[in-house]
Design an enzyme around this catalytic site. Sequence first.
Site, PDB file in Angstrom:
ATOM      1  N   ARG A  61       0.911  -1.020  -0.117  1.00 43.17           N
ATOM      2  CA  ARG A  61       0.103   0.064  -0.046  1.00 43.17           C
ATOM      3  C   ARG A  61       0.975   1.380  -0.151  1.00 43.17           C
ATOM      4  O   ARG A  61       0.423   2.284  -0.645  1.00 43.17           O
ATOM      5  CB  ARG A  61      -0.928   0.093   1.317  1.00 43.17           C
ATOM      6  CG  ARG A  61      -1.906   1.244   1.352  1.00 43.17           C
ATOM      7  CD  ARG A  61      -3.039   0.738   2.440  1.00 43.17           C
ATOM      8  NE  ARG A  61      -4.181   1.849   2.441  1.00 43.17           N
ATOM      9  CZ  ARG A  61      -4.112   2.797   3.530  1.00 43.17           C
ATOM     10  NH1 ARG A  61      -3.419   2.640   4.647  1.00 43.17           N
ATOM     11  NH2 ARG A  61      -4.964   3.499   3.302  1.00 43.17           N
ATOM     12  N   HIS A  65       0.312   4.342  -2.478  1.00 44.35           N
ATOM     13  CA  HIS A  65      -0.003   5.791  -2.025  1.00 44.35           C
ATOM     14  C   HIS A  65       1.466   6.671  -2.478  1.00 44.35           C
ATOM     15  O   HIS A  65       1.111   7.944  -2.370  1.00 44.35           O
ATOM     16  CB  HIS A  65       0.093   5.525  -0.550  1.00 44.35           C
ATOM     17  CG  HIS A  65      -1.421   5.352  -0.258  1.00 44.35           C
ATOM     18  ND1 HIS A  65      -2.239   5.968   0.803  1.00 44.35           N
ATOM     19  CD2 HIS A  65      -2.193   4.420  -0.812  1.00 44.35           C
ATOM     20  CE1 HIS A  65      -3.400   5.347   1.174  1.00 44.35           C
ATOM     21  NE2 HIS A  65      -3.429   4.412   0.063  1.00 44.35           N
ATOM     22  N   ASP A  66       2.555   6.012  -2.691  1.00 44.51           N
ATOM     23  CA  ASP A  66       3.655   7.067  -3.233  1.00 44.51           C
ATOM     24  C   ASP A  66       3.448   7.217  -4.414  1.00 44.51           C
ATOM     25  O   ASP A  66       3.330   8.433  -5.076  1.00 44.51           O
ATOM     26  CB  ASP A  66       4.777   6.000  -3.202  1.00 44.51           C
ATOM     27  CG  ASP A  66       6.016   7.002  -3.748  1.00 44.51           C
ATOM     28  OD1 ASP A  66       6.197   8.290  -3.482  1.00 44.51           O
ATOM     29  OD2 ASP A  66       6.952   6.362  -4.342  1.00 44.51           O
ATOM     30  N   GLY A  71       3.851  10.611  -8.500  1.00 43.52           N
ATOM     31  CA  GLY A  71       4.656   9.799  -9.148  1.00 43.52           C
ATOM     32  C   GLY A  71       5.480   9.046  -8.262  1.00 43.52           C
ATOM     33  O   GLY A  71       5.466   9.261  -6.925  1.00 43.52           O
ATOM     34  N   ASP A  73       8.121   8.498  -6.524  1.00 44.10           N
ATOM     35  CA  ASP A  73       9.148   9.228  -6.150  1.00 44.10           C
ATOM     36  C   ASP A  73       9.742   9.324  -4.679  1.00 44.10           C
ATOM     37  O   ASP A  73      10.562   9.886  -3.932  1.00 44.10           O
ATOM     38  CB  ASP A  73       9.205  10.840  -6.476  1.00 44.10           C
ATOM     39  CG  ASP A  73       7.931  11.438  -5.943  1.00 44.10           C
ATOM     40  OD1 ASP A  73       7.359  10.687  -5.004  1.00 44.10           O
ATOM     41  OD2 ASP A  73       7.849  12.625  -6.118  1.00 44.10           O
ATOM     42  N   ASN A  93      -3.854   8.752   4.680  1.00 42.37           N
ATOM     43  CA  ASN A  93      -2.571   8.248   5.257  1.00 42.37           C
ATOM     44  C   ASN A  93      -2.437   8.166   6.632  1.00 42.37           C
ATOM     45  O   ASN A  93      -1.926   7.403   7.515  1.00 42.37           O
ATOM     46  CB  ASN A  93      -1.267   8.872   4.890  1.00 42.37           C
ATOM     47  CG  ASN A  93      -1.041   8.925   3.077  1.00 42.37           C
ATOM     48  OD1 ASN A  93      -1.597   7.604   2.647  1.00 42.37           O
ATOM     49  ND2 ASN A  93      -0.423   9.742   2.482  1.00 42.37           N
ATOM     50  N   HIS A 192      -6.503  -5.904  -2.435  1.00 44.49           N
ATOM     51  CA  HIS A 192      -7.469  -6.116  -1.142  1.00 44.49           C
ATOM     52  C   HIS A 192      -7.903  -7.671  -0.767  1.00 44.49           C
ATOM     53  O   HIS A 192      -8.702  -7.661  -0.201  1.00 44.49           O
ATOM     54  CB  HIS A 192      -8.695  -5.226  -1.378  1.00 44.49           C
ATOM     55  CG  HIS A 192      -8.553  -3.757  -1.151  1.00 44.49           C
ATOM     56  ND1 HIS A 192      -9.433  -2.724  -1.342  1.00 44.49           N
ATOM     57  CD2 HIS A 192      -7.494  -2.981  -1.102  1.00 44.49           C
ATOM     58  CE1 HIS A 192      -9.068  -1.518  -1.335  1.00 44.49           C
ATOM     59  NE2 HIS A 192      -7.684  -1.691  -1.069  1.00 44.49           N
TER      60      HIS A 192
END
Length: 317
Positions: A61, A65-66, A71, A73, A93, A192
């Site tokens: 995850r 989420h990054d 992008g 990074d 988050n 999931h």
Amino acid sequence: MASPRFSAAYLLVLFAVVGVAAGQLSSNFYSSSCPKALSTIKSAVDAAVAKEARMGASLLRVHFHDCFVNGCDASVLLDDTSNFTGEKTAGPNANSLRGFDVIDTIKSNVESVCPGVVSCADILAVTARDSVVALGGPSWTVQLGRRDSTTASLSAANSNLPAPTSSLSTLISSFSGKGLSTKDMVALSGAHTIGQARCTTFRQRLYNENNINSSFATSLKSKCPSSGGDNNLSPLDTQTPTKFDNDYYKNLLVQKGLLHSDQQLFNGGSTDSQVTTYSNNPSTFSSDFASAMIKMGNISPLTGSSGQIRKNCRKVN
């Protein structure tokens, strides 16, 4: 005027430079600069998942989420500074994204093998793959060569990550905005099949929606009361919560999707047939998931001389 003639060697160099400038990643990026990078990461992931199976889902995850926020990074890993507020306290988050300590350990292990070479962004991409494999899922070749951002964006994290209350059309457009197709979105949602969700993310579905299996809803209400218990956890896949398989899709067929956004994939809409296919064909799901992960990992990477290779994933050099 005669047209200029270029040697094959010159053209190869030109294409190589253009490729790097265009953000082209490669599977053998560290083969000479840090040959032990991948095995070092895998050992640490295997140890972390053996200690707590849920960590595999958590690490997967973090990569998602990054990538969805400016992008892939590693901006998600940056702690707040006086210059910017990081992404860790964003709505999707805060009190939710986890595994940062494991990433710290992996980075430190990799730094001891080859200091200043392997980016935090690449570590997240490899860690996501290794986590899926550790829980019985498919493998894929991770493309490498990302560099790390020098800033983060709280506002982008709040606006770019799809909410668990999302409709099907919102999910489709959210993924489309990142260059991912509807097919990719349905395949990636299969993540999931592992992991847990907090009561606050599915309470409305439990108490207010009709397209939910009644006995399933009843069984969840003891853990997720109509008020209070916001952080109580329930598995996203109640059948095999720590095994990466296609049970997530089988659950959707019988209205046992935990999140509103999960059940949207099988609710009389355009993605019903793909959910049915994955529920019947685990190998098709595995193959599509792996392909979609490679595409997601290629969202706007920093390459060449952009960004940096952080020494500590939590702060810029």
